[in-house]
Design a protein around this motif. Structure first.
Motif, short mmCIF file in Angstrom:
data_model
loop_
_atom_site.label_atom_id
_atom_site.label_comp_id
_atom_site.label_asym_id
_atom_site.label_seq_id
_atom_site.Cartn_x
_atom_site.Cartn_y
_atom_site.Cartn_z
N LEU A 126 -3.82 2.12 8.07
CA LEU A 126 -2.99 1.34 8.90
C LEU A 126 -4.04 0.55 8.88
O LEU A 126 -3.27 -1.18 8.69
CB LEU A 126 -3.18 2.33 10.47
N ILE A 127 -4.79 0.22 8.64
CA ILE A 127 -5.98 -1.00 8.94
C ILE A 127 -5.65 -2.26 6.89
O ILE A 127 -5.78 -2.78 7.37
CB ILE A 127 -7.74 -0.74 8.55
N ILE A 128 -5.24 -1.60 6.17
CA ILE A 128 -5.21 -2.15 5.19
C ILE A 128 -3.48 -2.65 5.24
O ILE A 128 -3.58 -3.68 5.02
CB ILE A 128 -5.11 -1.09 4.37
N ALA A 129 -2.92 -1.72 6.44
CA ALA A 129 -1.88 -2.46 6.10
C ALA A 129 -1.32 -3.56 7.29
O ALA A 129 -0.91 -4.84 6.68
CB ALA A 129 -0.98 -0.91 6.53
N TYR A 130 -2.65 -3.77 8.34
CA TYR A 130 -2.57 -4.58 9.25
C TYR A 130 -3.29 -5.99 7.80
O TYR A 130 -2.20 -7.16 8.39
CB TYR A 130 -3.83 -4.35 10.23
N VAL A 131 -4.10 -6.03 7.50
CA VAL A 131 -4.71 -6.94 6.47
C VAL A 131 -3.69 -7.93 5.91
O VAL A 131 -3.94 -8.43 5.79
CB VAL A 131 -6.24 -6.24 5.73
N LYS A 132 -2.50 -6.40 4.94
CA LYS A 132 -1.71 -7.09 3.81
C LYS A 132 -0.53 -7.37 5.12
O LYS A 132 -0.14 -8.50 4.59
CB LYS A 132 -0.83 -5.53 4.31
N VAL A 133 -0.47 -7.77 6.12
CA VAL A 133 0.48 -7.98 6.43
C VAL A 133 -0.36 -9.39 7.18
O VAL A 133 -0.02 -10.74 6.79
CB VAL A 133 0.46 -7.41 8.03
N LYS A 134 -1.24 -9.48 8.29
CA LYS A 134 -1.73 -10.66 7.73
C LYS A 134 -2.00 -12.07 6.48
O LYS A 134 -2.07 -13.12 6.57
CB LYS A 134 -3.62 -10.97 8.07
N GLN A 135 -2.39 -11.10 5.42
CA GLN A 135 -1.82 -12.32 4.06
C GLN A 135 -0.51 -12.52 3.99
O GLN A 135 -0.44 -13.20 2.77
CB GLN A 135 -2.41 -11.67 3.43
N SER A 195 3.01 -20.47 -7.91
CA SER A 195 2.58 -21.84 -8.00
C SER A 195 2.47 -22.54 -9.41
O SER A 195 2.56 -23.34 -9.26
CB SER A 195 1.13 -21.79 -7.26
N LYS A 196 1.99 -21.76 -10.02
CA LYS A 196 1.97 -22.25 -11.54
C LYS A 196 3.08 -23.25 -12.35
O LYS A 196 3.56 -24.14 -12.81
CB LYS A 196 1.16 -21.61 -12.82
N SER A 197 4.37 -21.76 -11.60
CA SER A 197 5.60 -21.79 -12.33
C SER A 197 7.05 -23.22 -11.45
O SER A 197 6.98 -23.97 -11.87
CB SER A 197 6.68 -20.64 -12.51
N SER A 198 6.48 -23.46 -10.04
CA SER A 198 6.80 -24.20 -9.10
C SER A 198 5.99 -24.89 -8.20
O SER A 198 7.15 -25.81 -7.42
CB SER A 198 7.94 -23.23 -8.70
N LYS A 199 4.92 -24.24 -8.43
CA LYS A 199 4.09 -25.04 -7.39
C LYS A 199 4.33 -24.97 -6.05
O LYS A 199 4.02 -25.69 -4.72
CB LYS A 199 4.05 -26.51 -7.41
N GLN A 200 5.30 -24.16 -5.47
CA GLN A 200 5.42 -22.84 -4.13
C GLN A 200 5.00 -21.81 -4.34
O GLN A 200 5.17 -21.24 -5.36
CB GLN A 200 6.41 -23.45 -3.80
N THR A 201 4.53 -21.62 -2.91
CA THR A 201 3.31 -20.67 -2.75
C THR A 201 4.55 -19.25 -1.55
O THR A 201 4.21 -20.10 -0.26
CB THR A 201 2.21 -20.44 -2.73
N LYS A 202 5.03 -18.27 -1.49
CA LYS A 202 5.70 -18.07 -0.50
C LYS A 202 4.82 -16.42 -0.95
O LYS A 202 4.98 -15.98 -1.30
CB LYS A 202 6.96 -17.84 -0.75
N PRO A 203 4.97 -16.07 1.48
CA PRO A 203 4.57 -14.59 0.89
C PRO A 203 5.80 -13.75 0.61
O PRO A 203 7.06 -13.13 0.81
CB PRO A 203 4.22 -14.92 2.55
N THR A 204 4.99 -12.27 0.14
CA THR A 204 5.82 -11.11 -0.42
C THR A 204 5.83 -10.53 0.44
O THR A 204 5.42 -10.73 0.84
CB THR A 204 5.39 -11.08 -1.98
N ALA A 205 6.50 -9.36 0.08
CA ALA A 205 6.54 -8.13 0.97
C ALA A 205 5.92 -7.42 0.38
O ALA A 205 4.94 -6.41 1.48
CB ALA A 205 8.25 -7.50 0.72
N LEU A 206 4.96 -7.16 -0.71
CA LEU A 206 3.86 -7.54 -0.89
C LEU A 206 3.16 -7.61 -1.85
O LEU A 206 1.84 -7.37 -1.80
CB LEU A 206 4.37 -5.45 -2.49
#
Length: 206
Positions: A126-135, A195-206
Protein backbone atom coordinates in the motif's frame (compact mmCIF):
# COMPACT_ATOMS: atom_id res chain seq x y z
CA UNK A 1 11.34 0.14 -23.48
CA UNK A 2 14.57 0.73 -25.38
CA UNK A 3 17.46 -1.73 -25.14
CA UNK A 4 19.66 0.81 -23.33
CA UNK A 5 16.99 1.36 -20.68
CA UNK A 6 16.44 -2.38 -20.26
CA UNK A 7 20.20 -2.98 -19.83
CA UNK A 8 20.37 -0.20 -17.24
CA UNK A 9 17.39 -1.66 -15.37
CA UNK A 10 18.82 -5.18 -15.54
CA UNK A 11 22.23 -4.36 -14.10
CA UNK A 12 21.04 -1.91 -11.44
CA UNK A 13 18.43 -4.42 -10.27
CA UNK A 14 21.09 -7.14 -10.26
CA UNK A 15 23.32 -4.93 -8.10
CA UNK A 16 20.48 -4.28 -5.64
CA UNK A 17 19.82 -8.01 -5.34
CA UNK A 18 23.48 -8.81 -4.70
CA UNK A 19 24.11 -6.02 -2.19
CA UNK A 20 20.92 -6.75 -0.25
CA UNK A 21 21.67 -10.49 -0.10
CA UNK A 22 25.20 -9.85 1.17
CA UNK A 23 23.91 -7.40 3.77
CA UNK A 24 21.17 -9.70 5.06
CA UNK A 25 23.43 -12.75 4.98
CA UNK A 26 26.17 -11.06 7.00
CA UNK A 27 23.71 -9.61 9.52
CA UNK A 28 21.84 -12.85 10.15
CA UNK A 29 24.73 -15.28 9.95
CA UNK A 30 28.20 -13.79 10.10
CA UNK A 31 30.87 -16.55 10.02
CA UNK A 32 32.75 -15.34 13.12
CA UNK A 33 35.00 -18.34 13.75
CA UNK A 34 35.91 -18.92 10.12
CA UNK A 35 39.05 -18.31 8.13
CA UNK A 36 39.34 -15.49 5.62
CA UNK A 37 38.89 -18.00 2.81
CA UNK A 38 35.69 -19.39 4.33
CA UNK A 39 34.31 -15.87 4.79
CA UNK A 40 35.17 -15.07 1.18
CA UNK A 41 33.46 -18.24 -0.05
CA UNK A 42 30.42 -17.40 2.06
CA UNK A 43 30.23 -13.94 0.50
CA UNK A 44 30.54 -15.45 -2.99
CA UNK A 45 27.63 -17.72 -2.10
CA UNK A 46 25.60 -14.69 -1.04
CA UNK A 47 26.44 -12.96 -4.31
CA UNK A 48 25.10 -15.94 -6.23
CA UNK A 49 22.01 -16.06 -4.05
CA UNK A 50 21.30 -12.36 -4.54
CA UNK A 51 21.89 -12.56 -8.29
CA UNK A 52 19.53 -15.53 -8.57
CA UNK A 53 16.67 -13.80 -6.80
CA UNK A 54 17.33 -10.61 -8.73
CA UNK A 55 16.80 -12.57 -11.94
CA UNK A 56 13.62 -14.13 -10.47
CA UNK A 57 12.42 -10.63 -9.69
CA UNK A 58 13.09 -9.35 -13.19
CA UNK A 59 11.41 -12.35 -14.80
CA UNK A 60 8.36 -11.77 -12.62
CA UNK A 61 8.35 -8.07 -13.45
CA UNK A 62 8.31 -8.49 -17.20
CA UNK A 63 5.87 -11.39 -16.91
CA UNK A 64 3.47 -9.14 -14.99
CA UNK A 65 3.80 -6.34 -17.56
CA UNK A 66 2.71 -8.87 -20.19
CA UNK A 67 -0.15 -10.23 -18.05
CA UNK A 68 -1.25 -6.66 -17.27
CA UNK A 69 -1.59 -5.84 -20.95
CA UNK A 70 -3.47 -9.09 -21.59
CA UNK A 71 -5.77 -8.34 -18.67
CA UNK A 72 -6.61 -4.91 -20.00
CA UNK A 73 -7.25 -6.41 -23.43
CA UNK A 74 -9.51 -9.16 -22.11
CA UNK A 75 -11.56 -7.13 -19.61
CA UNK A 76 -11.64 -3.97 -21.77
CA UNK A 77 -11.52 -1.59 -18.78
CA UNK A 78 -9.19 -0.65 -15.94
CA UNK A 79 -12.03 -0.88 -13.42
CA UNK A 80 -12.94 -4.50 -14.18
CA UNK A 81 -9.31 -5.62 -14.45
CA UNK A 82 -8.51 -3.86 -11.18
CA UNK A 83 -11.39 -5.72 -9.53
CA UNK A 84 -9.94 -9.03 -10.68
CA UNK A 85 -6.52 -8.02 -9.33
CA UNK A 86 -8.00 -7.06 -5.96
CA UNK A 87 -9.63 -10.49 -5.68
CA UNK A 88 -6.32 -12.17 -6.53
CA UNK A 89 -4.50 -10.03 -3.96
CA UNK A 90 -6.93 -11.15 -1.25
CA UNK A 91 -6.68 -14.81 -2.30
CA UNK A 92 -2.87 -14.88 -2.41
CA UNK A 93 -2.47 -13.08 0.93
CA UNK A 94 -4.94 -15.49 2.56
CA UNK A 95 -3.16 -18.47 1.00
CA UNK A 96 0.16 -17.21 2.32
CA UNK A 97 -1.30 -17.22 5.82
CA UNK A 98 -3.32 -20.44 5.49
CA UNK A 99 -0.74 -22.61 3.75
CA UNK A 100 2.07 -21.60 6.10
CA UNK A 101 -0.20 -22.16 9.09
CA UNK A 102 -1.37 -25.61 7.98
CA UNK A 103 2.14 -26.67 6.89
CA UNK A 104 4.30 -25.40 9.75
CA UNK A 105 2.06 -24.70 12.74
CA UNK A 106 3.10 -26.47 15.92
CA UNK A 107 1.30 -26.71 19.21
CA UNK A 108 1.91 -23.55 21.20
CA UNK A 109 2.70 -21.38 18.15
CA UNK A 110 0.94 -18.04 18.12
CA UNK A 111 -1.45 -17.34 15.25
CA UNK A 112 0.02 -13.85 15.09
CA UNK A 113 3.30 -15.24 13.74
CA UNK A 114 1.48 -16.43 10.61
CA UNK A 115 -0.62 -13.28 10.18
CA UNK A 116 2.24 -10.78 10.47
CA UNK A 117 4.00 -11.61 7.20
CA UNK A 118 0.93 -11.25 4.91
CA UNK A 119 -0.12 -8.14 6.82
CA UNK A 120 3.36 -6.58 6.56
CA UNK A 121 3.52 -7.30 2.82
CA UNK A 122 0.08 -5.73 2.33
CA UNK A 123 1.03 -2.59 4.29
CA UNK A 124 4.31 -2.27 2.40
CA UNK A 125 2.48 -2.75 -0.91
CA UNK A 126 0.00 0.00 0.00
CA UNK A 127 2.86 2.38 0.81
CA UNK A 128 4.68 1.70 -2.47
CA UNK A 129 1.41 1.97 -4.42
CA UNK A 130 0.78 5.37 -2.79
CA UNK A 131 4.29 6.55 -3.75
CA UNK A 132 3.73 5.31 -7.31
CA UNK A 133 0.46 7.21 -7.58
CA UNK A 134 2.16 10.40 -6.40
CA UNK A 135 4.76 9.98 -9.13
CA UNK A 136 2.38 8.95 -11.94
CA UNK A 137 -1.43 8.70 -11.71
CA UNK A 138 -4.24 7.04 -9.75
CA UNK A 139 -4.46 4.30 -12.39
CA UNK A 140 -1.15 2.88 -11.14
CA UNK A 141 -2.37 2.11 -7.60
CA UNK A 142 -3.91 -1.35 -8.06
CA UNK A 143 -1.30 -2.67 -10.55
CA UNK A 144 1.51 -1.58 -8.22
CA UNK A 145 -0.19 -3.11 -5.18
CA UNK A 146 -0.75 -6.34 -7.12
CA UNK A 147 2.85 -6.53 -8.25
CA UNK A 148 4.34 -5.81 -4.84
CA UNK A 149 2.09 -8.32 -3.06
CA UNK A 150 1.10 -11.14 -5.42
CA UNK A 151 4.18 -11.30 -7.64
CA UNK A 152 6.57 -10.96 -4.69
CA UNK A 153 4.86 -13.81 -2.84
CA UNK A 154 4.93 -16.05 -5.92
CA UNK A 155 8.64 -15.37 -6.42
CA UNK A 156 9.22 -16.10 -2.74
CA UNK A 157 7.55 -19.54 -2.85
CA UNK A 158 10.78 -21.60 -3.35
CA UNK A 159 12.20 -20.48 0.02
CA UNK A 160 8.82 -20.35 1.76
CA UNK A 161 8.67 -24.13 1.50
CA UNK A 162 11.79 -24.49 3.66
CA UNK A 163 10.44 -22.43 6.59
CA UNK A 164 14.02 -21.52 7.49
CA UNK A 165 14.44 -18.02 8.97
CA UNK A 166 17.76 -17.34 7.24
CA UNK A 167 16.53 -18.52 3.85
CA UNK A 168 13.22 -16.67 4.23
CA UNK A 169 14.87 -13.31 4.85
CA UNK A 170 17.69 -13.81 2.36
CA UNK A 171 15.10 -14.49 -0.32
CA UNK A 172 12.49 -11.96 0.75
CA UNK A 173 14.66 -8.84 1.10
CA UNK A 174 16.36 -9.03 -2.34
CA UNK A 175 13.08 -9.87 -4.08
CA UNK A 176 11.12 -7.11 -2.35
CA UNK A 177 13.81 -4.47 -2.91
CA UNK A 178 14.28 -5.47 -6.56
CA UNK A 179 10.53 -5.43 -7.18
CA UNK A 180 10.16 -2.05 -5.48
CA UNK A 181 13.02 -0.58 -7.47
CA UNK A 182 11.70 -1.86 -10.80
CA UNK A 183 8.12 -0.67 -10.32
CA UNK A 184 9.29 2.79 -9.22
CA UNK A 185 11.84 3.08 -12.03
CA UNK A 186 9.65 1.96 -14.92
CA UNK A 187 7.81 5.23 -15.50
CA UNK A 188 11.05 7.19 -15.17
CA UNK A 189 12.68 5.13 -17.90
CA UNK A 190 9.61 5.36 -20.12
CA UNK A 191 9.36 9.12 -19.62
CA UNK A 192 13.06 9.48 -20.39
CA UNK A 193 12.56 7.61 -23.65
CA UNK A 194 9.52 9.74 -24.51
CA UNK A 195 11.32 12.98 -23.78
CA UNK A 196 14.18 12.01 -26.07
CA UNK A 197 11.85 11.10 -28.92
CA UNK A 198 9.05 13.67 -28.60
CA UNK A 199 10.20 16.12 -25.91
CA UNK A 200 7.02 15.28 -23.94
CA UNK A 201 6.62 13.37 -20.70
CA UNK A 202 3.32 11.88 -19.62
CA UNK A 203 2.40 9.83 -16.53
CA UNK A 204 2.09 6.12 -17.25
CA UNK A 205 -0.19 3.52 -15.68
CA UNK A 206 2.86 1.74 -14.34
Amino acid sequence: MKIRSWIFLFFTTLLIGIVSAITVGLILKFPEDSSALEVLLYIFGLIGFGALFSVFSQMGFFAYLTVHRFGLGIFKSHRLWNGVQLVLIAVVLFDLFYLRYTSFHKEGDSLINYILIPLAILIYGLIIAYVKVKQTSNVAFIPTLFFITVVTILEWVPVLKENNTLSLWMGFVPIMLCNTYQILMLHRLLQSNQSKSSKQTKPTAL
